[in-house]
Design an enzyme around this catalytic site. Sequence first.
Site, short mmCIF file in Angstrom:
data_model
loop_
_atom_site.label_atom_id
_atom_site.label_comp_id
_atom_site.label_asym_id
_atom_site.label_seq_id
_atom_site.Cartn_x
_atom_site.Cartn_y
_atom_site.Cartn_z
N TRP A 100 65.37 69.00 -1.12
CA TRP A 100 66.73 68.52 -1.36
C TRP A 100 67.42 69.35 -2.44
O TRP A 100 68.61 69.64 -2.34
CB TRP A 100 66.77 67.03 -1.67
CG TRP A 100 66.38 66.23 -0.47
CD1 TRP A 100 65.27 65.47 -0.31
CD2 TRP A 100 67.09 66.15 0.78
NE1 TRP A 100 65.23 64.93 0.96
CE2 TRP A 100 66.33 65.33 1.64
CE3 TRP A 100 68.28 66.71 1.26
CZ2 TRP A 100 66.73 65.03 2.95
CZ3 TRP A 100 68.68 66.42 2.57
CH2 TRP A 100 67.91 65.60 3.39
N ASP A 171 70.98 64.23 -8.69
CA ASP A 171 70.82 63.62 -7.39
C ASP A 171 69.76 62.54 -7.58
O ASP A 171 68.57 62.84 -7.76
CB ASP A 171 70.34 64.67 -6.38
CG ASP A 171 70.05 64.07 -5.00
OD1 ASP A 171 70.15 62.84 -4.85
OD2 ASP A 171 69.72 64.86 -4.09
N LYS A 195 68.47 54.05 0.57
CA LYS A 195 67.10 53.83 0.10
C LYS A 195 67.04 52.56 -0.74
O LYS A 195 66.43 51.57 -0.34
CB LYS A 195 66.61 55.04 -0.67
CG LYS A 195 66.58 56.29 0.21
CD LYS A 195 66.62 57.56 -0.60
CE LYS A 195 67.07 58.74 0.19
NZ LYS A 195 66.26 59.07 1.36
N1 PMP Z 1 68.85 64.01 -1.82
C1 PMP Z 1 67.71 63.31 -1.75
C2 PMP Z 1 66.82 63.26 -2.95
C3 PMP Z 1 67.37 62.64 -0.57
O1 PMP Z 1 66.22 61.96 -0.49
C4 PMP Z 1 68.25 62.70 0.54
C5 PMP Z 1 67.99 61.96 1.82
N2 PMP Z 1 66.75 61.67 2.17
C6 PMP Z 1 69.40 63.46 0.41
C7 PMP Z 1 69.69 64.07 -0.78
C8 PMP Z 1 70.38 63.59 1.55
O2 PMP Z 1 71.04 62.40 1.67
P1 PMP Z 1 72.11 62.10 2.80
O3 PMP Z 1 71.35 62.00 4.07
O4 PMP Z 1 72.70 60.82 2.34
O5 PMP Z 1 73.08 63.22 2.80
#
Ligand code: PMP
Length: 360
Positions: A100, A171, A195
């Site tokens: 991520w 994030d 989550k």
């Molecule tokens: N950052 C992290 C730490 C994540 O776990 C996730 C999704 N699993 C995301 C970003 C991406 O999130 P989204 O699908 O809401 O764009």
Amino acid sequence: MTIYNFSAGPAVLPQKVLETAQSELLNYRGSGMSVMELSHRSSLFDEIICSAESLLRDLMKIPNNYKVLFLQGGASLQFSMVPLNLAQGKKALYVDTGSWSKKAITAAKAIPKVNVEIIASSQDKNYSYIPELPQTVDQEAAYVHITTNNTIEGTAYTTIPNFGKVPIVADMSSNILANDYQVTDFGLIYAGAQKNIGPAGLTVVIIREDLLNQEAIFAPMLDYTLQVKNNSMYNTPPTYSIYIAQLVFEWLKEQGGIDSILKQNKEKAAVLYDAIEKSALFESPVRQDSRSLTNIPFITGTAELDKAFNQAAVAEGFQNLKGHRSVGGMRASLYNAFPLEGVKALVTLMDKFESEHGGK
Ligand code: PMP
């Protein structure tokens, strides 16, 4: 059969929240309408969004000089909005701790006039630890971006770095409200809701006031300042997701708030980590000091045994335990709403599997 949902997101929600939503589905508070049918400009919805914000402020102790936004586009849109709003013509510093954060880095590099620099990385060991950060950074940088919890790799920060006047942007998608981080340690926090907050479709952003009003943004929807001026209602917000988030925040408060949920999260994680430590078959790929409380990957050492274990787990009602497709193995996501009994049941299954398949 009891189903335990170990999904990394969208993830398990508190049973009580789902029951309340069910009971209010057709007729919200005597209005004769579902929340899904309410105008976002109605007083009934206004109460919902205001209550969601005030509960979140209360739970996370968010000071008045921080604004709370309820946006769409997922955490992934924040990967672009953060550099677009905060870093044009400046340096943006990133810590590379896995999938991520790499996506956040790629998105920042695509924004014109942003000079992206990676100040630390744990790529050398497959992102199995949180890297040591430099003591100081360029004080002219726009921010240092970190991923507080790495959902796929199962690592998390226990302490938040301090780089003087350079704000930390986080994030916090996979451990917001699951940890006792102090909002004042950050300039900006963002998290996809799916989550620990509620259903997908909602993204929470918490931004310190002095970080607003920086750049003229070509697209109104991507402008934090405009979103703040419009109280997240520049356009139609994700009303139903905000409603469920409000119910989740109420539930969290009833649980005793963050301190109490953190205690429960530590207990749940300890049950699984202890079992992994004692096992001769299962092991954690993550360095001890970097282990996440919310996402716990574990492996057997062979792809065949991982597959066999995942099959046995599904047969027993353990859903979504399979590790992320990029890393394999297993991953137990133990968010706030995940019950302790589910972790104990998983450990019982691991013991049984180990006695049938032998140690390493
Ligand atoms: N950052 C992290 C730490 C994540 O776990 C996730 C999704 N699993 C995301 C970003 C991406 O999130 P989204 O699908 O809401 O764009």
